[in-house]
Design an enzyme around this catalytic site. Structure first.
Site, mmCIF file in Angstrom:
data_model
loop_
_atom_site.group_PDB
_atom_site.id
_atom_site.type_symbol
_atom_site.label_atom_id
_atom_site.label_comp_id
_atom_site.label_asym_id
_atom_site.label_seq_id
_atom_site.Cartn_x
_atom_site.Cartn_y
_atom_site.Cartn_z
ATOM 1 N N CYS A 54 0.835 -1.214 0.000
ATOM 2 C CA CYS A 54 0.000 0.000 0.000
ATOM 3 C C CYS A 54 0.866 1.258 0.000
ATOM 4 O O CYS A 54 1.851 1.341 0.728
ATOM 5 C CB CYS A 54 -0.927 -0.016 1.221
ATOM 6 N N CYS A 58 0.299 4.982 6.961
ATOM 7 C CA CYS A 58 -0.347 4.756 8.257
ATOM 8 C C CYS A 58 0.650 4.060 9.201
ATOM 9 O O CYS A 58 1.092 2.932 8.919
ATOM 10 C CB CYS A 58 -1.597 3.909 8.082
ATOM 11 N N CYS A 61 0.373 0.342 10.287
ATOM 12 C CA CYS A 61 -0.082 -0.695 9.357
ATOM 13 C C CYS A 61 1.022 -1.544 8.738
ATOM 14 O O CYS A 61 1.926 -1.031 8.066
ATOM 15 C CB CYS A 61 -0.921 -0.059 8.253
ATOM 16 N N CYS A 98 -16.437 -9.375 5.661
ATOM 17 C CA CYS A 98 -15.835 -8.089 5.315
ATOM 18 C C CYS A 98 -14.555 -8.285 4.515
ATOM 19 O O CYS A 98 -13.632 -8.957 4.962
ATOM 20 C CB CYS A 98 -15.554 -7.309 6.592
ATOM 21 N N CYS A 130 -19.548 -6.605 3.629
ATOM 22 C CA CYS A 130 -18.910 -5.355 4.006
ATOM 23 C C CYS A 130 -17.601 -5.264 3.224
ATOM 24 O O CYS A 130 -17.002 -6.290 2.900
ATOM 25 C CB CYS A 130 -18.651 -5.382 5.504
ATOM 26 N N CYS A 190 -19.565 1.843 8.920
ATOM 27 C CA CYS A 190 -18.764 1.237 9.987
ATOM 28 C C CYS A 190 -17.511 2.084 10.121
ATOM 29 O O CYS A 190 -16.712 2.171 9.183
ATOM 30 C CB CYS A 190 -18.415 -0.201 9.592
ATOM 31 N N ARG A 262 -17.865 -2.826 18.169
ATOM 32 C CA ARG A 262 -17.104 -4.060 17.907
ATOM 33 C C ARG A 262 -15.777 -4.103 18.644
ATOM 34 O O ARG A 262 -14.943 -3.200 18.497
ATOM 35 C CB ARG A 262 -16.857 -4.209 16.388
HETATM 36 N N1 SAM Z 1 -6.751 0.388 3.132
HETATM 37 C C1 SAM Z 1 -8.047 0.618 3.644
HETATM 38 C C2 SAM Z 1 -8.074 1.743 4.660
HETATM 39 O O1 SAM Z 1 -7.052 2.099 5.210
HETATM 40 O O2 SAM Z 1 -9.166 2.254 4.892
HETATM 41 C C3 SAM Z 1 -8.692 -0.607 4.266
HETATM 42 C C4 SAM Z 1 -7.864 -1.565 5.093
HETATM 43 S S1 SAM Z 1 -7.123 -0.923 6.589
HETATM 44 C C5 SAM Z 1 -5.995 -2.203 6.993
HETATM 45 C C6 SAM Z 1 -8.465 -1.008 7.773
HETATM 46 C C7 SAM Z 1 -8.203 -0.609 9.186
HETATM 47 O O3 SAM Z 1 -7.451 -1.598 9.869
HETATM 48 C C8 SAM Z 1 -7.416 0.651 9.454
HETATM 49 O O4 SAM Z 1 -8.184 1.804 9.297
HETATM 50 C C9 SAM Z 1 -7.019 0.461 10.907
HETATM 51 O O5 SAM Z 1 -7.987 1.028 11.750
HETATM 52 C C10 SAM Z 1 -6.997 -1.060 11.066
HETATM 53 N N2 SAM Z 1 -5.628 -1.541 11.351
HETATM 54 C C11 SAM Z 1 -4.619 -1.682 10.465
HETATM 55 N N3 SAM Z 1 -3.499 -2.118 11.058
HETATM 56 C C12 SAM Z 1 -3.785 -2.255 12.370
HETATM 57 C C13 SAM Z 1 -3.027 -2.655 13.507
HETATM 58 N N4 SAM Z 1 -1.740 -2.980 13.410
HETATM 59 N N5 SAM Z 1 -3.648 -2.690 14.707
HETATM 60 C C14 SAM Z 1 -4.957 -2.353 14.808
HETATM 61 N N6 SAM Z 1 -5.721 -1.966 13.772
HETATM 62 C C15 SAM Z 1 -5.139 -1.901 12.567
HETATM 63 C C1 DTB Z 2 -11.260 -2.633 11.812
HETATM 64 O O1 DTB Z 2 -11.601 -1.649 12.492
HETATM 65 N N1 DTB Z 2 -10.406 -3.560 12.183
HETATM 66 C C2 DTB Z 2 -10.204 -4.538 11.155
HETATM 67 C C3 DTB Z 2 -11.208 -4.106 10.074
HETATM 68 N N2 DTB Z 2 -11.723 -2.876 10.607
HETATM 69 C C4 DTB Z 2 -10.807 -3.954 8.680
HETATM 70 C C5 DTB Z 2 -8.786 -4.614 10.694
HETATM 71 C C6 DTB Z 2 -7.822 -4.888 11.806
HETATM 72 C C7 DTB Z 2 -6.488 -5.108 11.188
HETATM 73 C C8 DTB Z 2 -5.447 -5.506 12.186
HETATM 74 C C9 DTB Z 2 -4.113 -5.650 11.559
HETATM 75 C C10 DTB Z 2 -4.035 -6.728 10.530
HETATM 76 O O2 DTB Z 2 -4.500 -7.864 10.743
HETATM 77 O O3 DTB Z 2 -3.415 -6.485 9.469
HETATM 78 FE FE1 SF4 Z 3 -2.872 1.184 3.353
HETATM 79 FE FE2 SF4 Z 3 -2.781 0.051 5.740
HETATM 80 FE FE3 SF4 Z 3 -3.188 2.662 5.547
HETATM 81 FE FE4 SF4 Z 3 -5.144 0.952 4.738
HETATM 82 S S1 SF4 Z 3 -4.377 1.223 6.815
HETATM 83 S S2 SF4 Z 3 -4.401 2.777 3.681
HETATM 84 S S3 SF4 Z 3 -3.841 -0.719 3.982
HETATM 85 S S4 SF4 Z 3 -1.328 1.557 4.926
#
Ligand code: SAM
Ligand code: DTB
Ligand code: SF4
Length: 323
Positions: A54, A58, A61, A98, A130, A190, A262
């Site tokens: 990506c 973030c 992430c 989802c 979702c 959501c 959730r």
């Molecule tokens: N790329 C899209 C976005 O950012 O909206 C969708 C996928 S993104 C991985 C969805 C959500 O996962 C993020 O907004 C964040 O709240 C959650 N998330 C990602 N990495 C995480 C982590 N290490 N711990 C907890 N939540 C995480």
């Molecule tokens: C949300 O609030 N938590 C989920 C879902 N929406 C998409 C994602 C959590 C991701 C945790 C890190 C991972 O597994 O990559």
């Molecule tokens: Fe990309 Fe992760 Fe940010 Fe979603 S949360 S936009 S997957 S870097």
């Protein structure tokens, strides 16, 4: 009867968040009983349909290309593979499926057409579908709606004030705009966030304030505890305590009574008693299955045992209730 309010002030939310914790749980549990069946918990399954690589930054992430994590980049899955996973999820008792993609935003290309096919397929199985695909235009939101999308996940992640410390490649306003496009397309919203990213309590309260003062509350609010992943800037963040999760969940429950709250990422590091406290504080939804998107989650069997212990039952799909 507790009224639904969209005019919360920061002071009011802070006063709720800071109540003596057992009082806070009691109040949240009372509101929960007015609006929900406290025995029911919604079970959702996540599937990462496009993983890693990506362009965003973030800080939490593991899928951001710029950090060196163990996540392997995987291009968009095939529609039939996704349907197989949805069947497994349904058989394991999930009612919401989802699909997540590591995209900054949706582009109008063949990948989006494929996602549309996935949505149609999963929807026809009687599951609530979702997606979480990044930013959307109003037209893309409408296309997803027409394909049968039930809900869209798009998290605010933290407060407006702390946002720039976590993400610089898009703005808070971008996030709010997508939420409004989703709302206008009549898709269930959501949106929630993450705690344990080094934010202050004021930031947690600020995020809840933004959510609870939207013109309409999101139908679901995920509360994630950061899963610190090696290679990301937040890899060394200390674990949040259960009381912090409880305060977030309870404050979300009290300020947004009708919303599904959730208990999301972070359950692998919580024991049964801690999760029970979160349900008591008003959480009524979880992600099930042994993986979230890329990180581990308690598997179906473990959760089945938890449901038995706590005498909870999985909530039926909203669609089944209407039918
Ligand atoms: N790329 C899209 C976005 O950012 O909206 C969708 C996928 S993104 C991985 C969805 C959500 O996962 C993020 O907004 C964040 O709240 C959650 N998330 C990602 N990495 C995480 C982590 N290490 N711990 C907890 N939540 C995480
Ligand atoms: C949300 O609030 N938590 C989920 C879902 N929406 C998409 C994602 C959590 C991701 C945790 C890190 C991972 O597994 O990559
Ligand atoms: Fe990309 Fe992760 Fe940010 Fe979603 S949360 S936009 S997957 S870097």
């Amino acid at each position: 009867m507790t009224a639904i309010r969209n005019n919360w002030t920061r002071e009011e939310i802070a006063a709720i968040y800071n109540k003596p914790v057992l009082e806070l749980i009691y109040q949240a549990a009372s509101v929960h009983r007015e609006f929900h069946d406290p025995q029911e918990v919604q079970v959702c399954t996540l599937l990462s349909v496009k993983t890693g690589g990506c362009p965003e930054d973030c800080a939490y992430c593991p899928q951001a290309a710029r950090y060196h994590t163990e996540v392997k980049v995987q291009k968009l899955m095939e529609v039939n593979e996704v349907i197989e996973k949805a069947i497994e999820a349904k058989e394991a008792g999930s009612t919401r499926f989802c699909m997540g993609a590591a995209w900054r935003e949706v582009r109008d290309n063949r990948d989006f057409d494929k996602v549309i096919e996935m949505v149609k397929g999963v929807n026809s199985m009687g599951l609530e579908v979702c997606c979480t695909l990044g930013m959307l235009t109003p037209e893309q939101a409408q296309k997803l709606k027409d394909a049968g999308l039930y809900a869209y996940n798009h998290n605010l992640d933290t407060s407006e004030e702390y946002y720039d410390d976590i993400i610089t490649t898009r703005t808070y306003k971008d996030r709010l705009d997508t939420l409004s496009h989703v709302r206008k397309a009549n898709i269930s919203v959501c949106s929630g966030g993450i705690i344990g990213m080094g934010e202050q309590e004021d930031d947690r309260i600020g995020m809840l304030l933004t959510l609870a003062t939207l013109p309409e509350h999101p139908e679901s609010v995920p509360v994630n505890a950061l899963v610190p992943v090696e290679g990301t800037p937040l890899e060394d963040q200390p674990k949040v305590s259960v009381w912090e999760m409880v305060r977030m969940i309870a404050t979300a429950r009290i300020t947004m009574p009708r919303t599904m709250v959730r208990l999301s990422a972070g359950r692998v590091r919580m024991n049964l008693e801690e999760q029970a406290l979160c349900f008591m504080a008003g959480a009524n939804s979880i992600f099930a299955g042994d993986k979230l998107l890329t990180t581990p989650n308690p598997g179906y069997i473990k959760d089945q045992e938890m449901f038995q212990q706590l005498q909870l039952t999985p909530r039926k799909a909203h669609k089944e209730v209407i039918a």
